[in-house]
Scaffold this active site. Structure first.
Site, PDB file in Angstrom:
ATOM      1  N   ASP A  91       1.716   1.520  -2.058  1.00 10.01           N
ATOM      2  CA  ASP A  91       2.320   2.785  -3.320  1.00 10.01           C
ATOM      3  C   ASP A  91       2.655   3.749  -2.516  1.00 10.01           C
ATOM      4  OD1 ASP A  91       3.600   3.830  -5.249  1.00 10.01           O
ATOM      5  OD2 ASP A  91       1.871   3.588  -6.536  1.00 10.01           O
ATOM      6  N   ALA A  92       3.511   3.983  -1.646  1.00 13.82           N
ATOM      7  CA  ALA A  92       3.729   5.080  -0.630  1.00 13.82           C
ATOM      8  C   ALA A  92       4.884   5.696  -1.122  1.00 13.82           C
ATOM      9  CB  ALA A  92       3.929   4.646   0.703  1.00 13.82           C
ATOM     10  N   LYS A  93       5.990   5.115  -1.621  1.00 13.51           N
ATOM     11  CA  LYS A  93       7.096   5.732  -2.062  1.00 13.51           C
ATOM     12  C   LYS A  93       7.735   6.376  -0.696  1.00 13.51           C
ATOM     13  CE  LYS A  93       5.423   6.483  -6.813  1.00 13.51           C
ATOM     14  NZ  LYS A  93       4.284   5.953  -6.713  1.00 13.51           N
ATOM     15  N   ARG A  94       7.910   5.659  -0.059  1.00  9.62           N
ATOM     16  CA  ARG A  94       8.818   6.134   1.472  1.00  9.62           C
ATOM     17  C   ARG A  94      10.339   6.099   0.991  1.00  9.62           C
ATOM     18  NH1 ARG A  94       4.008   7.871   1.881  1.00  9.62           N
ATOM     19  NH2 ARG A  94       2.984   7.693   4.037  1.00  9.62           N
TER      20      ARG A  94
END
Length: 271
Positions: A91-94
């Site tokens: 869950d990094a939302k890159r």
């Protein structure tokens, strides 16, 4: 992990539970602070106690990178400890310009070997496509989130009257398929899940917001389930922080099993 394997695991466990590993040093039981790696010690116990019921684990990367190099080490050890038949979500939302996204993809898919990563779509196709080039890896694209600020942009009308989230759903399906592209859809309003499902009938949704954030699991299933289940429902705080004491692992197991039992009934009803 491919879609067939993921659905097979859902059927085998009668569960579509994703456990969020939002592990905070300030919230874990104090006795773990004596461990050489308190974060990993906590995660290991949570995994040991909940792996029977979970089909996915989702470490929120911010909780690890905030701790610097030690946090990244804890994350890597956690990832390696998760059983190989369980889907893993970074869950990094890159999401950045193409050459930068390519490096993010290499970091999370090659160096760390996550099965999937959450990606922000705001910069468009060239920021997302590099993540879609990896075999049996998944992009989980932010579509309609459950946070308060989601109203700032996601539901605004665009040219032609479509809300922005609908444009994201329609355009992104030109970049990937339901075999490598999922969507983040918040759980706090069931009718919105139904609306998103109209535009993405065959894709998996990662659904946060059940439990501590007030979302209804029954509504999520009613409005969001498809023939391949199509749902990974995340619970973080409600499971991992069920107890602040030494019994935290056992209490986490109780909460995970409660959700799994409810999910088993919903799978039989809707899938």
């Amino acid at each position: 992990m491919d879609k067939k394997t993921l659905f097979g695991n859902i059927q085998r466990k009668a569960s579509f539970l994703c456990v969020g590993l939002d592990t905070d040093l300030a919230k874990i039981p104090s006795h773990l602070l004596k461990e050489a790696d308190p974060i990993f010690a906590f995660n290991r116990e949570i995994i040991d106690k909940t792996a029977d019921f979970a089909v996915a684990y989702k470490p929120n990367i911010a909780f690890y990178e905030a701790l610097g190099p030690k946090g990244w080490e804890s994350l890597q050890k956690t990832l390696e400890y998760i059983p190989k038949d369980i889907f893993t979500i970074a869950d990094a939302k890159r999401g950045d310009i193409g050459n930068t996204s390519k490096l993010y993809a290499k970091a999370f898919f090659e160096q760390m070997d996550f099965d999937s990563i959450t990606v922000a779509p705001y910069m468009g196709k060239d920021s997302v496509s590099p993540f879609l080039e990896f075999k049996d890896k998944w992009v989980i694209l932010l579509a309609l989130t459950s946070n308060e600020g989601s109203k700032d942009f996601q539901v605004l009308g665009t040219e032609g009257g479509k809300p922005l989230f609908q444009q994201v759903l329609e355009k992104s399906q030109q970049w990937g398929t339901d075999d490598n592209l999922m969507y983040v859809v918040g759980a706090t309003r069931g009718e919105k899940i139904a609306e998103v499902r109209k535009y993405a009938p065959d894709h998996f949704f990662l659904v946060p917001g059940v439990g501590a954030q007030g979302g209804s699991l029954e509504e999520v299933a009613k409005y969001g389930m498809n023939k391949s289940c199509g749902l990974l429902v995340n619970s973080s705080r409600g499971i991992i922080y069920a107890s602040e004491d030494k019994d935290f692992g056992d209490r986490a197991r109780v909460e995970a099993e409660k959700l799994q039992q409810e999910m088993a009934k919903l799978l039989e009803q809707y899938c």
